[in-house]
Design a protein around this motif. Structure first.
Motif, short mmCIF file in Angstrom:
data_model
loop_
_atom_site.label_atom_id
_atom_site.label_comp_id
_atom_site.label_asym_id
_atom_site.label_seq_id
_atom_site.Cartn_x
_atom_site.Cartn_y
_atom_site.Cartn_z
N ASP A 30 0.66 -1.18 0.09
CA ASP A 30 0.08 0.20 -0.14
C ASP A 30 0.68 1.35 -0.06
O ASP A 30 1.45 1.56 0.97
CB ASP A 30 -0.89 -0.05 1.18
N PHE A 31 0.78 1.84 -1.05
CA PHE A 31 1.90 3.07 -1.32
C PHE A 31 1.19 4.34 -0.61
O PHE A 31 1.89 5.49 -0.35
CB PHE A 31 2.23 3.53 -2.78
N LEU A 32 0.00 4.13 -0.34
CA LEU A 32 -0.71 5.41 0.46
C LEU A 32 -0.72 5.18 1.99
O LEU A 32 -1.12 6.12 2.62
CB LEU A 32 -2.24 5.45 0.02
N THR A 84 0.63 5.60 5.87
CA THR A 84 1.00 6.40 6.33
C THR A 84 1.96 5.90 7.73
O THR A 84 1.20 5.08 8.52
CB THR A 84 0.41 7.79 6.83
N THR A 119 4.14 8.99 3.92
CA THR A 119 4.14 7.89 2.93
C THR A 119 5.50 7.51 2.46
O THR A 119 6.39 8.32 2.74
CB THR A 119 3.04 8.29 1.86
N ASP A 139 6.44 10.41 0.30
CA ASP A 139 7.15 11.51 1.16
C ASP A 139 8.69 11.13 1.60
O ASP A 139 9.17 12.29 1.68
CB ASP A 139 6.26 11.59 2.25
N MET A 163 1.99 4.83 -9.74
CA MET A 163 0.81 5.75 -9.54
C MET A 163 0.17 6.13 -10.89
O MET A 163 -1.04 5.94 -10.96
CB MET A 163 0.90 7.22 -8.87
#
Length: 183
Positions: free
Chosen positions: A145-147, A149, A155, A158, A176
């Motif tokens: 899951d690249f989203l 946090t 993320t 980030d 993405m």
């Protein structure tokens, strides 16, 4: 000019550690899988046994990138998703150190690529932090899951930007874009 011996300095001797004195976890970290195999059989040891830090031989082999040893351990029914102290798993350790070959085997054997440590840091975040673009690619392909946090609200993207890992950033951007185009 005086020599070390003339000054009274003596060369320190590194103590020799004989193989029979090394623990299973140290053998795994050093990639000594033949010796590890022998010791496991001799002592009828459990491949999922933990050391004083709550880590198994799979944790150690994964952290040190010992691919052959990881293969041997997994072939001998090690728990691929074993959780150690601080919620560390072999996939988190391999990702943090950039051991793509080890990570690939862990994923093949069913490692949870969305697991987190005690600070909610994922394998993808560890790989991004280290600039390990090959690991980032493997984790994304495996469904990480690249989203997600971490406890600081960051993320993997980030983190890649913060540490100027442009190749990792590019891999994440490409992922993405691919999702956007297919959705």
């Amino acid at each position: 000019m005086l020599t070390n011996l003339q000054r009274g300095n003596f060369r320190a001797k590194t103590p020799e550690v004989h193989s029979e004195e090394r623990g299973l976890h140290q053998l795994a970290a050093q990639g000594q899988f033949a010796m590890l195999e022998q010791r496991l059989k001799e002592h009828n040891s459990d491949v999922n046994a933990t050391d004083k830090h709550g880590l198994t031989i799979l944790h150690w082999a994964a952290a040190y990138g010992q691919a052959q040893t990881v293969n041997f351990i997994l072939d001998n029914n090690a728990d691929v998703n074993v959780v150690g102290n601080h919620e560390m798993t072999p996939v988190l350790l391999a990702s943090a150190r950039g051991h793509a070959d080890v990570l690939a085997r862990l994923i093949t054997d069913g490692a949870d690529v969305c697991c987190t440590d005690e600070s909610c840091t994922t394998a993808l975040m560890y790989a991004a932090h280290g600039g390990h673009h090959h690991c980032v690619q493997l984790l994304l392909e495996a469904g990480s899951d690249f989203l997600a946090t971490n406890s600081n609200g960051r993320t993997a993207f980030d983190i890649a930007i913060a540490f100027a890992h442009t190749t990792v950033q590019q891999v994440l951007e490409n992922h993405m874009c691919m999702l956007f185009e297919s959705g």
